[in-house]
Design an enzyme around this catalytic site. Structure first.
Site, PDB file in Angstrom:
ATOM      1  N   MET A   1       0.810  -1.221   0.000  1.00  0.00           N
ATOM      2  CA  MET A   1       0.000   0.000   0.000  1.00  0.00           C
ATOM      3  C   MET A   1       0.840   1.267   0.000  1.00  0.00           C
ATOM      4  O   MET A   1       0.291   2.367  -0.029  1.00  0.00           O
ATOM      5  CB  MET A   1      -0.917   0.004   1.223  1.00  0.00           C
ATOM      6  N   ARG A   2       2.181   1.134   0.050  1.00  0.00           N
ATOM      7  CA  ARG A   2       3.002   2.340   0.109  1.00  0.00           C
ATOM      8  C   ARG A   2       2.824   3.193  -1.141  1.00  0.00           C
ATOM      9  O   ARG A   2       2.860   4.423  -1.081  1.00  0.00           O
ATOM     10  CB  ARG A   2       4.475   1.972   0.311  1.00  0.00           C
ATOM     11  N   ALA A   3       2.632   2.554  -2.299  1.00  0.00           N
ATOM     12  CA  ALA A   3       2.461   3.313  -3.541  1.00  0.00           C
ATOM     13  C   ALA A   3       1.229   4.211  -3.470  1.00  0.00           C
ATOM     14  O   ALA A   3       1.270   5.379  -3.910  1.00  0.00           O
ATOM     15  CB  ALA A   3       2.348   2.353  -4.723  1.00  0.00           C
TER      16      ALA A   3
END
Length: 686
Positions: free
Chosen positions: A274-276
């Site tokens: 989910m970092r993107a």
């Protein structure tokens, strides 16, 4: 202090300038990775950014740059008194590739800690970079143990120094900026993902722009202060705009429509985790603030995707970073404007943000990498065979001077290979292949320190100091420790090796199915070398000579490119290939004597062409055994009748032979075996 090159004087490189400015507006974006060829102003742009950053408020006298508004309660220099504050310029701290661990995280005086119980701590670069910029030039060449420390600090926002039960912790939140030349190797995926944005830079091919670059650089070199003065107004304007964008940032609204576009884009490009999504949201918000708006538009989301996703969609080590812009536009159009947000772009695309700091917010995605500018792991870029005339084991007739060249065969699907390692205990660069004495790993003994003590062996130190306590007049509970008592821990870990491939590209290997399998095997070994942090090189032989297809390098991608386009045909000058490999190793040994080599010969063992080709190849092979070079022969012979020549070659090399099937880690016959060296080399390595 030298005068830095003005940021606004940079010519072109719009994406690079925009990415750096967005991080100046919102450090939460997560930093920038700048990829590109030599001489493209990567380092110049990063160093120029620090002059544009606003000053930071700090607690006076604090070595760890605590914020007066919210000082770190665990600061080693604390507790801090209220009101003792000041300000200083934002620091840009450079981390050299060859830095030691103590230089990065700080050094603890072990002798005083043991004898006096005093935490005498000297801060390192992570402390200096707190609330500033940490810049790593050639970040892809950074040693693994330093990468691990960077990852820990970036993830936790703090640095921990542990030495035999004595620990120091301090805050370390920084803007991470790295530059790299992809030709020299790629980054570990974990560190790659820690960079918020990535940009690909290349030198302009426009003569007028190149002329302007040279003109400005010469003017700066002649009079740095005068040149900077001529750009002072532009620098002040950008600095003021950064401050205004920072003030506006909390008011920017990221609506549900923009969030839906961000989530859909990340899902469409199959990025991991989910970092993107989070980075895209922060980048789009920073783009809106930089443009002076309080609403995030679709063009902000598009630009954020072009900066935040290319390096996150790599599916394998040999895939080039990039983004399919047509697919991006389709995704944004499909999920745009569903909640009444002002997110639709004009058909002409003229409202894209302009990244020029003097011309308004962010423009088109200039300078983005092409999505297919490097071969895929499955070899999809290789040429297809034009005819089916090749037969298994057949050797085409040479035309002209030993030609008979065939079109490049496509590599078969790569697979997980068995572990090949160099015997003995080395002292090379940290990696993941062969056993070595390293600064990290399991403790196997103790020795007197050579220079600065880095890893204390507590039991050995106490044992050395204990017999002298009465003579030293010990009267209290503390142990009287002298410098001569200190013992360094000897540790065993893993090193990276030089894996030199010697590939037979002659006519006896030219059968389409066989060469495809051979290329698949070499590609699999290259993938293994990438994961184990090796250097690689490649020598090929065919016709009447051998060539160094790839000098030893850390860029495994470059080796994959050369392998894909490797033609076949002609006779088999096996001796020439071995002699060329021996010369490559000799030169590399002078450059890097600590790095041990593993030679992988990929051949069916045949030797043709010239007088006495078999005897000459045998003499060339024995050179490796005499030098104690670890080797393995990948036997490519196939068919019902086998001559066993590859096995004979392995014996003369002092190594071992494996078939293509045995090379597979999951093969029943492929039990894991280390490369066997001659008895002489084993004794030398020990």
């Amino acid at each position: 202090m030298s005068t830095p090159y003005p940021f606004t004087a940079l010519v072109g490189q719009e994406d690079l300038r925009l990415a750096l400015l967005l991080n100046a507006v919102s450090p939460a974006v997560g930093g920038v990775l700048v990829r590109g060829e030599k001489g493209t102003a990567k380092s110049t742009a990063v160093r120029a950014l620090s002059a544009l950053m606003p000053e930071v408020a700090v607690v006076s006298g604090c070595r760890f740059s605590c914020d007066p508004a919210s000082p770190d309660p665990g600061c080693p220099d604390g507790p801090h008194e209220t009101g003792a504050s000041g300000s200083r310029p934002t620091r840009m701290v450079e981390l050299p590739v060859g830095a030691s661990e103590d230089r990065l995280v700080g050094a603890l005086d072990i002798e005083r800690a043991l004898a006096e119980g005093v935490k005498a701590f000297e801060p390192g670069l992570l402390a200096d970079a707190h609330r500033g910029i940490l810049y790593v030039d050639e970040v892809n060449l950074l040693h693994d143990h330093l990468v691990d420390l960077l990852l820990d600090a970036a993830a936790m926002g703090a640095s921990y120094v542990e030495r035999e039960g004595v620990s120091v912790r301090h805050a370390s939140k920084f803007l991470l900026v790295g530059t790299m030349n992809p030709e020299e190797g790629e980054l570990r995926p974990q560190l790659l993902d820690r960079f918020g944005l990535t940009v690909e830079v290349a030198a302009s091919r426009e003569p007028d722009q190149r002329v302007e670059v040279v003109r400005r650089r010469l003017a700066y070199d002649d009079d740095p202060a005068g040149f900077a003065g001529r750009w002072a107004d532009e620098e002040s304007a950008v600095r003021a705009r950064i401050v205004a964008a920072r003030d506006l940032l909390p008011e920017v609204r990221l609506g549900d429509g923009a969030l839906r576009q961000i989530a859909a884009t990340c899902a469409a490009f199959e990025v991991d985790g989910m970092r993107a999504d989070i980075v895209m949201a922060r980048t789009a918000t920073a783009l809106a603030a930089w443009a002076g708006r309080t609403d995030v538009l679709a063009e902000d989301v598009r630009q954020a995707a072009l900066l935040a996703l290319p390096h996150r969609r790599r599916r394998a080590p040999f895939d080039a970073p990039g983004l399919d812009e047509d697919k991006l536009d389709e995704t944004l159009e499909e999920f745009g404007g569903q909640d009444g947000d002002r997110g639709d772009r004009d058909e002409g695309g003229d409202d894209d943000p302009d990244p020029d700091p003097d011309g308004g917010p962010g423009g088109g995605p200039g300078g983005q990498p092409e999505p297919d500018d490097a071969p895929r792991v499955d070899g999809g870029s290789a040429a297809q065979p034009e005819s089916g005339e090749d037969r298994e084991g057949g050797e085409p007739q040479p035309s002209g001077g030993g030609g008979g060249e065939q079109t490049a065969a496509r590599a078969a699907e790569p697979f997980r290979t068995k572990v090949l390692s160099v015997p003995g205990l080395g002292e090379g660069a940290a990696g993941r292949r062969s056993r070595a004495r390293t600064e990290h790993g399991r403790t196997i003994g103790a020795r007197r320190p050579r220079g600065t003590l880095t890893k204390l062996h507590l039991a050995a130190t106490v044992q050395a100091a204990a017999p002298h306590q009465r003579a030293r007049g010990r009267s209290g509970p503390g142990l009287v420790v002298r410098r001569d008592d200190l013992r360094q821990a000897s540790r065993e870990g893993r090193e990276g090796n030089l894996v030199l491939f010697v590939v037979d590209a002659s006519g006896s290997m030219a059968a389409r199915q066989r060469m495809s399998a051979v290329k698949g095997a070499v590609l699999s070994l290259l993938l293994d070398a990438y994961q184990r942090r090796d250097k690689v090189g490649m020598v090929t032989f065919r016709g009447s000579a051998a060539d160094v297809a790839l000098p030893p390098t850390s860029s495994v991608d470059a080796a994959a490119v050369r392998l894909e386009s490797l033609p076949t045909g002609g006779r088999t000058p096996l001796a020439a290939g071995l002699l060329k490999a021996h010369e490559v190793l000799r030169v590399e040994r002078l450059r890097d004597p600590a790095r041990r080599a593993l030679v992988v010969v990929v051949t069916d063992g045949r030797a043709t062409g010239g007088p006495e080709p078999v005897a000459l190849a045998s003499r060339a092979a024995r050179l490796f055994g005499a030098d104690g070079v670890a080797s393995v022969v990948v036997d490519c012979e196939s068919g019902p009748v086998r001559l066993g020549l590859a096995g004979q070659l392995a014996g003369e090399l002092g190594g071992t032979a494996v078939t293509l099937d045995e090379l597979r880690a999951d093969s029943v016959a492929g039990l894991v075996k280390d490369v066997q060296n001659s008895g002489q080399s084993s004794r030398r390595a020990a």
